[in-house]
Enzyme design. Structure first.
Site, PDB file in Angstrom:
ATOM      1  N   ASP A 405       0.901  -1.229   0.026  1.00  0.00           N
ATOM      2  CA  ASP A 405      -0.018  -0.269   0.253  1.00  0.00           C
ATOM      3  C   ASP A 405       0.994   1.497  -0.220  1.00  0.00           C
ATOM      4  O   ASP A 405       1.799   1.236   0.117  1.00  0.00           O
ATOM      5  CB  ASP A 405      -0.777  -0.045   1.318  1.00  0.00           C
ATOM      6  CG  ASP A 405      -2.031   1.746   1.623  1.00  0.00           C
ATOM      7  OD1 ASP A 405      -2.241   1.350   0.227  1.00  0.00           O
ATOM      8  OD2 ASP A 405      -2.201   1.713   2.700  1.00  0.00           O
ATOM      9  N   GLU A 408       2.609   4.426  -3.773  1.00  0.00           N
ATOM     10  CA  GLU A 408       3.099   5.471  -5.339  1.00  0.00           C
ATOM     11  C   GLU A 408       4.115   5.858  -5.400  1.00  0.00           C
ATOM     12  O   GLU A 408       4.138   6.535  -6.950  1.00  0.00           O
ATOM     13  CB  GLU A 408       1.164   6.735  -5.291  1.00  0.00           C
ATOM     14  CG  GLU A 408       0.179   5.822  -5.014  1.00  0.00           C
ATOM     15  CD  GLU A 408      -0.165   5.263  -3.697  1.00  0.00           C
ATOM     16  OE1 GLU A 408      -0.074   5.822  -2.848  1.00  0.00           O
ATOM     17  OE2 GLU A 408      -0.706   4.215  -4.176  1.00  0.00           O
ATOM     18  N   ASP A 482      -8.650   3.627  -1.852  1.00  0.00           N
ATOM     19  CA  ASP A 482     -10.446   4.357  -0.598  1.00  0.00           C
ATOM     20  C   ASP A 482     -11.440   4.438  -1.217  1.00  0.00           C
ATOM     21  O   ASP A 482     -11.333   5.545  -1.407  1.00  0.00           O
ATOM     22  CB  ASP A 482      -9.665   5.254   0.215  1.00  0.00           C
ATOM     23  CG  ASP A 482      -8.017   4.694   0.662  1.00  0.00           C
ATOM     24  OD1 ASP A 482      -8.101   3.228   1.128  1.00  0.00           O
ATOM     25  OD2 ASP A 482      -6.877   5.678   1.055  1.00  0.00           O
TER      26      ASP A 482
HETATM   27  C1  GLC Z   1      -4.469   3.395   3.117  1.00  0.00           C
HETATM   28  C2  GLC Z   1      -5.209   2.321   1.573  1.00  0.00           C
HETATM   29  C3  GLC Z   1      -6.332   1.606   3.377  1.00  0.00           C
HETATM   30  C4  GLC Z   1      -5.295   0.916   4.444  1.00  0.00           C
HETATM   31  C5  GLC Z   1      -5.145   2.165   4.675  1.00  0.00           C
HETATM   32  C6  GLC Z   1      -4.071   2.485   6.336  1.00  0.00           C
HETATM   33  O1  GLC Z   1      -5.474   4.412   2.999  1.00  0.00           O
HETATM   34  O2  GLC Z   1      -5.695   2.402   1.072  1.00  0.00           O
HETATM   35  O3  GLC Z   1      -6.519   0.326   1.995  1.00  0.00           O
HETATM   36  O4  GLC Z   1      -6.673   0.518   4.893  1.00  0.00           O
HETATM   37  O5  GLC Z   1      -4.552   2.942   4.146  1.00  0.00           O
HETATM   38  O6  GLC Z   1      -2.836   1.037   6.187  1.00  0.00           O
END
Ligand code: GLC
Length: 791
Positions: A405, A408, A482
């Site tokens: 995650d 980017e 998200d």
């Molecule tokens: C980001 C991710 C999400 C995750 C959060 C905490 O917002 O997109 O899926 O739960 O980070 O790690």
């Protein structure tokens, strides 16, 4: 300052607005070097290289001879292609057996024709151009009949005609709506559908790129820097374009069976006890489950490659216990490494020079969950190797899947990312973050996928990623970031996943139920119905929002959600067989209707229905308090999966669907396979059923694929492929069943054939031998004839 020379600073003068692009001008010289065609124009250099008969690459550099080095997205090597050259006074042509590149000399313009002489891609007034700022652009004519698809992860409807789209991987927490662009992924690629035929363009430029499909008569693709570097794929069918594009950028490897089961996530399941209780609830309630995700709270103050031992006292035992009941754990791993001189990953990263730096040598630091953090320079193969090997920490605990995650990379600052002036080492070919930004997630994916693959000794790894660039499908599944618990986001996720599939990313899915905001029971039920058929099926929600485990909204909703999770498991043999095909062809499991019906205009922008393979239509309810909808059924006869009611196609029909019903239609004359409901994919399949939907006349073909579902033994031929050919003629059904590959002995020893819409006088001929009527079990109420067949 006004009394110094600053008063006449050129910046004080009004800037030239809308500086026009320079055209590359007329052709001056041509040269052939092996299989490469080099053109020198008045203001630029163009190279043309055939990769296959049906794929050609064009590269233009306004300033110097182009480099033919392609980005990390490309895995294909050019084949030797026989090309016929014709040099005429005003034009120049290069033709393979499938594509003709026609070059107009003055000014230099390139047009592409297919083998039948149909114009695919054309330039007229404008062609390729550039600005002194190093921006490059390529204009193409737009046909009134053109429809555009692909572009990776984009909001909005299926057809992108009339949109302007930007590729710049971005962490977008809020909002995701029709005009939110860009999102987390960059796929500078699209497919054009025109009068039933398709072709594709892949613009392999990793800078920020823009696709302007908004104008009436022309479209363009442009980049902030670098070269015009694009591939034209000749099609002519949408499926052929997918095969061509995934030949260039690679295909999704066959996922392990557990990867396509049901997954439960939450930001966060915060302790070992909570995880164990969660899994126990699934078991007690007999709701199938294959994986639970650990979000950032599992770590020691968000340090990657650590466990917080207060919250998770014995991760190894937890993994072992969960594995024994068929459940796996997928932990999150973000790229940001916490600055902490006492933390081994940070220490090693510094000592071994793994972090991204400025040209002057200073490390780039940015704030993410752990606070001030450094970011590995994944453009270095050494750093990718280092990062990959670090995953031993997880694999030693029995973990087989990783969730990447914030890659980017996301940074908590105004630009949302790393400073574009950071210079990545890129194995001796240094480049700014401005140029490499869109590749960061892909390269992290490569590091992680190969790292865990090496550590798993023959087991198939699983990687989930948020960011990526073309080719990411080689390493990871993609979830769409998200989203929110809005009905609109349920609707949005369908064309988004279809376009991801059309961009090679066959394993994708949204956060089922919605990530941010409070979901409702009705929304969760309807979304789980869709999720049962999206390639990747994970329920995830954000900290502080309403709980959205299947039982969070009372027994009625739980029953519906359970029914659809169970349905997913019943459909797994069918889905798995389709995934096996996708890994070979690139044609996605979840697909828009136009792929199968490219001549039918009702399918061109159909965004709220999708197909699973060639013969199944899913038409979900995506509005609150709604119990009916219009469904478009294309040519053919269609059977309601639940009631066996028959509908003639080429029609819009109105169907009823109470909260328990997801409308599903199967094309008559085709087959699907079902297994049994089980608590996880680790339970061996004992019952295999092939449902055949009988028609008056016609032919079809079904391939059932099976293997051990978790290792790479299938690469050595250890799989079963069963080919079933079907021919119908009135009450006579002829089946030819052939086990074309038998390197694997499945756990089911026989299977059941169920013929829907059979008549009592059914004659079944299998491999030339008529089946004895007493072996056919005919149910007069349902009109289903069943027979058991040994493997
Ligand atoms: C980001 C991710 C999400 C995750 C959060 C905490 O917002 O997109 O899926 O739960 O980070 O790690």
């Amino acid at each position: 300052m006004q009394d110094t020379s600053f008063a006449i600073h050129p910046g004080n003068k009004k800037k030239l607005e809308n500086t026009p692009y320079h055209d590359i001008g007329d052709l001056k010289e041509f040269a052939k070097e092996h299989n490469l065609y080099r053109f020198t124009c008045e203001q630029g250099f163009v190279n043309i290289l055939f990769y296959r008969d049906d794929i050609v690459r064009i590269v233009m550099n306004p300033f110097h001879k182009p480099t033919m080095k392609s980005s990390f997205a490309v895995v294909a090597e050019p084949e030797i292609v026989k090309v016929k050259i014709e040099d005429k006074e005003d034009s120049f042509s290069l033709s393979s057996s499938k594509l003709q590149v026609m070059i107009q000399k003055s000014p230099f313009r390139v047009n592409f024709y297919d083998q039948e002489g149909r114009l695919l891609v054309s330039e007229s007034e404008k062609g390729m151009g550039f600005k002194e700022s190093k921006e490059v652009i390529c204009f193409k004519e737009m046909d009134p009949e053109d429809h555009f698809y692909g572009f990776g992860e984009k909001a909005g409807f299926l057809d992108k005609r009339g949109e302007k789209l930007t590729m710049w991987n971005t962490d977008v927490y809020a909002p995701h709506n029709q005009e939110t662009d860009p999102l987390y992924q960059s796929h500078p690629y699209f497919m054009t559908l025109r009068n039933g035929k398709a072709h594709g363009i892949f613009f392999d430029n990793t800078f920020k790129t823009t696709f302007d499909m908004k104008k009436e008569k022309e479209y363009s693709f442009a980049a902030e820097g670098g070269q015009i570097d694009y591939y034209v794929m000749a099609g002519p069918s949408p499926k052929q374009v997918l095969e061509q594009y995934t030949w260039i950028t690679g295909r999704m490897p066959l996922p392990a069976k557990w990867v396509i089961g049901y997954h439960q996530s939450r930001y966060s399941y915060e302790s070992e006890q909570e995880v164990r209780e969660l899994v126990n609830s699934f078991i007690k309630k007999e709701i199938p489950l294959d994986a639970v995700y650990l979000d950032i709270h599992y770590m020691n103050e968000y340090r990657v490659f650590t466990f917080d031992r207060d919250r998770f006292p014995n991760p190894e035992k937890m993994m072992k216990d969960l594995k024994s009941v068929g459940k796996r754990i997928v932990p999150i791993v973000d790229p940001g490494v916490k600055v902490d001189p006492e933390y081994s990953i940070y220490q090693e990263g510094i000592r071994q020079n793994h972090f991204s730096k400025y040209i002057e040598g200073d490390i780039f630091y940015g704030n993410v969950w752990p606070g001030k953090s450094a970011f590995p320079d994944f453009t270095k193969s050494e750093t990718r190797k280092w990062w990959g090997e670090k995953h031993r920490f997880y694999t030693d605990l029995g973990i087989e899947g990783i969730w990447n995650d914030m890659n980017e990379p996301a940074v908590f600052n105004e630009t949302k990312t790393m400073d574009v002036n950071v210079v990545h080492e890129n194995d001796g070919d240094p480049k700014t973050h401005r140029e490499m930004h869109n590749l960061y997630g892909l390269l992290m994916g490569e590091a992680t996928y190969h790292g865990i693959k090496n550590l798993l000794h023959g087991k198939r790894p699983f990687l989930l990623t948020r960011a990526g660039y073309s080719g990411v499908q080689r390493y990871a599944a993609v979830w769409t970031g998200d989203n929110r618990s809005f009905w609109e986001h349920l609707a949005l996720s369908i064309p988004m996943c279809m376009n991801l599939g059309l961009s090679g990313v066959a394993l994708s899915g949204p956060d089922i139920g919605g990530f941010a905001h409070d979901t409702t029971g009705e929304l969760l039920a309807r979304w789980t119905q869709v999720g049962a058929f999206t390639p990747y099926f994970r329920n995830h929600s954000a900290i502080g929002t309403a709980r959205q485990e299947p039982w969070s909204f009372g027994p009625e909703i739980e029953k519906i959600i359970k029914k659809y999770i169970q349905l997913r498991y019943q459909w797994l043999p069918h889905l798995y067989s389709l995934f096996a095909q996708t890994s070979k062809t690139g044609i996605p499991v979840m697909r828009p209707l136009f792929i199968e019906y490219p001549e039918d205009r009702h399918t061109f922008n159909l965004s709220d229905q999708f197909m699973i393979g060639e013969n199944v239509i899913i038409a979900p309810i995506i509005k609150p308090d709604t119990y009916h909808r219009v469904v478009y059924l294309p040519e053919g006869t269609w059977v309601d999966y639940w009631t066996d009611q028959i509908y003639e196609g080429r029609k819009h029909i109105l169907v009823e669907a109470n909260l328990e019903t997801l409308p599903i239609f199967i094309k008559a004359g085709t087959m699907i396979s079902h297994g049994s409901i089980k608590q996880s994919t680790s339970v061996p399949e004992k019952n295999m059923t092939i449902h055949l939907y009988q028609t008056e006349s016609g032919e079809s073909h079904y391939t059932l694929y099976d293997d051990d579902g978790e290792t790479f033994a299938y690469e050595k031929g250890e799989y079963l492929e069963k080919q079933i050919r079907y021919q119908a003629n009135g009450n006579v059904i002829k089946l030819t069943i052939e086990n074309s590959v038998t390197g694997y002995q499945p756990t089911w020893k026989h299977w059941t054939l169920k013929v829907h819409h059979a008549t009592p006088d059914l004659k079944l001929i299998i491999n030339g031998k008529e089946v004895d009527a007493k072996d056919i079990n005919f149910n007069t109420e349902s009109n289903i004839a069943s027979i058991t067949i040994n493997l």
